[in-house]
Design a protein around this motif. Structure first.
Motif, PDB file in Angstrom:
ATOM      1  N   ALA A  38     -19.476   4.656   0.615  1.00 55.33           N
ATOM      2  CA  ALA A  38     -19.932   4.373   1.862  1.00 55.33           C
ATOM      3  C   ALA A  38     -19.294   3.878   2.907  1.00 55.33           C
ATOM      4  O   ALA A  38     -19.068   4.349   3.919  1.00 55.33           O
ATOM      5  CB  ALA A  38     -21.445   3.608   1.961  1.00 55.33           C
ATOM      6  N   VAL A  39     -18.588   2.923   2.613  1.00 54.13           N
ATOM      7  CA  VAL A  39     -17.330   2.292   3.191  1.00 54.13           C
ATOM      8  C   VAL A  39     -16.210   3.278   3.514  1.00 54.13           C
ATOM      9  O   VAL A  39     -15.891   3.348   4.725  1.00 54.13           O
ATOM     10  CB  VAL A  39     -16.808   0.883   2.669  1.00 54.13           C
ATOM     11  N   ASN A  40     -15.921   4.111   2.506  1.00 54.72           N
ATOM     12  CA  ASN A  40     -14.766   5.082   2.900  1.00 54.72           C
ATOM     13  C   ASN A  40     -15.427   6.214   3.879  1.00 54.72           C
ATOM     14  O   ASN A  40     -14.514   6.488   4.776  1.00 54.72           O
ATOM     15  CB  ASN A  40     -14.526   5.832   1.646  1.00 54.72           C
ATOM     16  N   ILE A  41     -16.480   6.668   3.739  1.00 58.91           N
ATOM     17  CA  ILE A  41     -17.151   7.509   4.833  1.00 58.91           C
ATOM     18  C   ILE A  41     -17.232   7.036   6.047  1.00 58.91           C
ATOM     19  O   ILE A  41     -16.689   7.540   7.067  1.00 58.91           O
ATOM     20  CB  ILE A  41     -18.470   8.295   4.135  1.00 58.91           C
ATOM     21  N   PHE A  42     -17.455   5.682   6.216  1.00 59.24           N
ATOM     22  CA  PHE A  42     -17.708   4.939   7.578  1.00 59.24           C
ATOM     23  C   PHE A  42     -16.144   4.684   8.147  1.00 59.24           C
ATOM     24  O   PHE A  42     -16.049   5.183   9.270  1.00 59.24           O
ATOM     25  CB  PHE A  42     -18.358   3.625   7.057  1.00 59.24           C
ATOM     26  N   LEU A  43     -15.209   4.437   7.275  1.00 65.65           N
ATOM     27  CA  LEU A  43     -13.914   4.255   7.672  1.00 65.65           C
ATOM     28  C   LEU A  43     -13.175   5.855   8.451  1.00 65.65           C
ATOM     29  O   LEU A  43     -12.539   5.775   9.242  1.00 65.65           O
ATOM     30  CB  LEU A  43     -12.747   3.709   6.918  1.00 65.65           C
ATOM     31  N   PHE A  44     -13.697   6.833   7.426  1.00 65.41           N
ATOM     32  CA  PHE A  44     -13.138   8.053   7.785  1.00 65.41           C
ATOM     33  C   PHE A  44     -13.926   8.504   9.245  1.00 65.41           C
ATOM     34  O   PHE A  44     -13.254   9.229  10.079  1.00 65.41           O
ATOM     35  CB  PHE A  44     -13.405   8.855   6.689  1.00 65.41           C
ATOM     36  N   ALA A  45     -15.211   8.147   9.367  1.00 66.53           N
ATOM     37  CA  ALA A  45     -15.867   8.509  10.510  1.00 66.53           C
ATOM     38  C   ALA A  45     -15.238   7.773  12.002  1.00 66.53           C
ATOM     39  O   ALA A  45     -15.454   8.297  13.063  1.00 66.53           O
ATOM     40  CB  ALA A  45     -17.366   8.298  10.326  1.00 66.53           C
ATOM     41  N   THR A  46     -14.585   6.866  11.709  1.00 64.71           N
ATOM     42  CA  THR A  46     -14.267   6.044  12.820  1.00 64.71           C
ATOM     43  C   THR A  46     -13.055   6.678  13.458  1.00 64.71           C
ATOM     44  O   THR A  46     -12.669   6.272  14.558  1.00 64.71           O
ATOM     45  CB  THR A  46     -13.757   4.520  12.493  1.00 64.71           C
ATOM     46  N   GLY A  47     -12.586   7.638  12.718  1.00 61.74           N
ATOM     47  CA  GLY A  47     -11.256   8.584  13.385  1.00 61.74           C
ATOM     48  C   GLY A  47     -11.680   9.486  14.189  1.00 61.74           C
ATOM     49  O   GLY A  47     -10.899  10.502  14.444  1.00 61.74           O
ATOM     50  N   ARG A  48     -12.983   9.507  14.718  1.00 63.88           N
ATOM     51  CA  ARG A  48     -13.608  10.650  15.517  1.00 63.88           C
ATOM     52  C   ARG A  48     -13.692  11.953  14.590  1.00 63.88           C
ATOM     53  O   ARG A  48     -12.388  12.412  13.880  1.00 63.88           O
ATOM     54  CB  ARG A  48     -12.436  10.996  16.816  1.00 63.88           C
ATOM     55  N   LEU A  49     -14.641  12.714  14.686  1.00 60.11           N
ATOM     56  CA  LEU A  49     -14.998  13.807  13.949  1.00 60.11           C
ATOM     57  C   LEU A  49     -14.553  14.776  14.756  1.00 60.11           C
ATOM     58  O   LEU A  49     -15.090  15.647  15.563  1.00 60.11           O
ATOM     59  CB  LEU A  49     -16.425  14.071  13.709  1.00 60.11           C
ATOM     60  N   ALA A  50     -13.235  15.275  14.419  1.00 62.00           N
ATOM     61  CA  ALA A  50     -12.842  16.294  15.055  1.00 62.00           C
ATOM     62  C   ALA A  50     -12.236  17.358  14.098  1.00 62.00           C
ATOM     63  O   ALA A  50     -11.451  17.019  13.402  1.00 62.00           O
ATOM     64  CB  ALA A  50     -11.527  16.047  15.967  1.00 62.00           C
ATOM     65  N   ILE A  51     -12.841  18.627  14.054  1.00 57.28           N
ATOM     66  CA  ILE A  51     -12.507  19.628  13.092  1.00 57.28           C
ATOM     67  C   ILE A  51     -11.115  20.542  13.521  1.00 57.28           C
ATOM     68  O   ILE A  51     -11.192  21.040  14.593  1.00 57.28           O
ATOM     69  CB  ILE A  51     -13.693  20.449  12.579  1.00 57.28           C
ATOM     70  N   GLY A  52     -10.282  20.492  12.644  1.00 60.35           N
ATOM     71  CA  GLY A  52      -9.186  21.553  12.947  1.00 60.35           C
ATOM     72  C   GLY A  52      -8.191  20.878  13.843  1.00 60.35           C
ATOM     73  O   GLY A  52      -7.475  21.464  14.576  1.00 60.35           O
ATOM     74  N   GLN A  53      -8.096  19.626  14.185  1.00 63.68           N
ATOM     75  CA  GLN A  53      -7.405  18.770  15.219  1.00 63.68           C
ATOM     76  C   GLN A  53      -6.118  18.306  14.403  1.00 63.68           C
ATOM     77  O   GLN A  53      -6.282  17.526  13.319  1.00 63.68           O
ATOM     78  CB  GLN A  53      -7.950  17.822  15.894  1.00 63.68           C
ATOM     79  N   PRO A  54      -4.843  18.264  14.866  1.00 63.29           N
ATOM     80  CA  PRO A  54      -3.745  17.520  13.954  1.00 63.29           C
ATOM     81  C   PRO A  54      -3.712  16.194  14.196  1.00 63.29           C
ATOM     82  O   PRO A  54      -4.451  15.454  15.229  1.00 63.29           O
ATOM     83  CB  PRO A  54      -2.685  18.086  14.881  1.00 63.29           C
ATOM     84  N   PRO A  55      -3.471  15.640  13.378  1.00 58.87           N
ATOM     85  CA  PRO A  55      -3.483  13.949  13.087  1.00 58.87           C
ATOM     86  C   PRO A  55      -2.165  13.194  13.959  1.00 58.87           C
ATOM     87  O   PRO A  55      -2.091  12.070  13.582  1.00 58.87           O
ATOM     88  CB  PRO A  55      -3.480  13.476  11.569  1.00 58.87           C
ATOM     89  N   ILE A  56      -1.638  14.158  14.400  1.00 58.74           N
ATOM     90  CA  ILE A  56      -0.283  13.617  15.297  1.00 58.74           C
ATOM     91  C   ILE A  56      -0.289  13.867  16.660  1.00 58.74           C
ATOM     92  O   ILE A  56      -0.514  15.041  17.294  1.00 58.74           O
ATOM     93  CB  ILE A  56       0.786  14.305  14.709  1.00 58.74           C
ATOM     94  N   LEU A  57      -0.189  12.887  17.564  1.00 61.18           N
ATOM     95  CA  LEU A  57      -0.086  12.989  19.072  1.00 61.18           C
ATOM     96  C   LEU A  57       1.168  13.527  19.523  1.00 61.18           C
ATOM     97  O   LEU A  57       2.385  12.941  19.220  1.00 61.18           O
ATOM     98  CB  LEU A  57      -0.377  11.812  19.561  1.00 61.18           C
TER      99      LEU A  57
END
Length: 113
Positions: A38-57
């Motif tokens: 549950a904590v892992n899913i919560f931490l993952f959700a804090t990174g904004r749920l964006a499908i198909g977006q790159p993790p690099i700015l």
């Protein structure tokens, strides 16, 4: 999508707490694992749920996914695996020494008095 994720976090947390309150070691181990999921899913959700977006700015990308929660989740997975292994070994040694896997200390308190 957010409602589904929030519901999954709530169900995993409630199930983990319920299993933590049991008097046997195996449900306690499963409860700790569910809480860590549950904590892992919560931490993952804090990174904004964006499908198909790159993790690099980059300059040409207008939307991106925050890579920090992904790194935190990977670290938390490794730590929870190690923690689960330690808990299993402690529970196994307690079971082998006492021939019982109960977690309560009621009988020991009666013997001490």
């Amino acid at each position: 999508m957010e409602l589904l994720l929030a519901s999954a976090i709530g169900v995993l947390t409630a199930s983990g707490i319920y299993l933590l309150l049991r008097q046997r070691t195996f449900p306690v181990i499963i409860g700790v694992s569910l809480l860590s999921y549950a904590v892992n899913i919560f931490l993952f959700a804090t990174g904004r749920l964006a499908i198909g977006q790159p993790p690099i700015l980059r300059d040409d990308v207008s939307q991106y996914t925050d890579p920090l929660p992904q790194a935190l989740v990977l670290t938390a997975i490794v730590i929870s695996f190690g923690m689960t292994a330690v808990i299993v070994m402690i529970a196994l040694s307690a079971f082998l020494s006492e021939n019982d896997d109960r977690v309560d200390m009621v009988e020991q308190a009666k013997d001490d008095a």
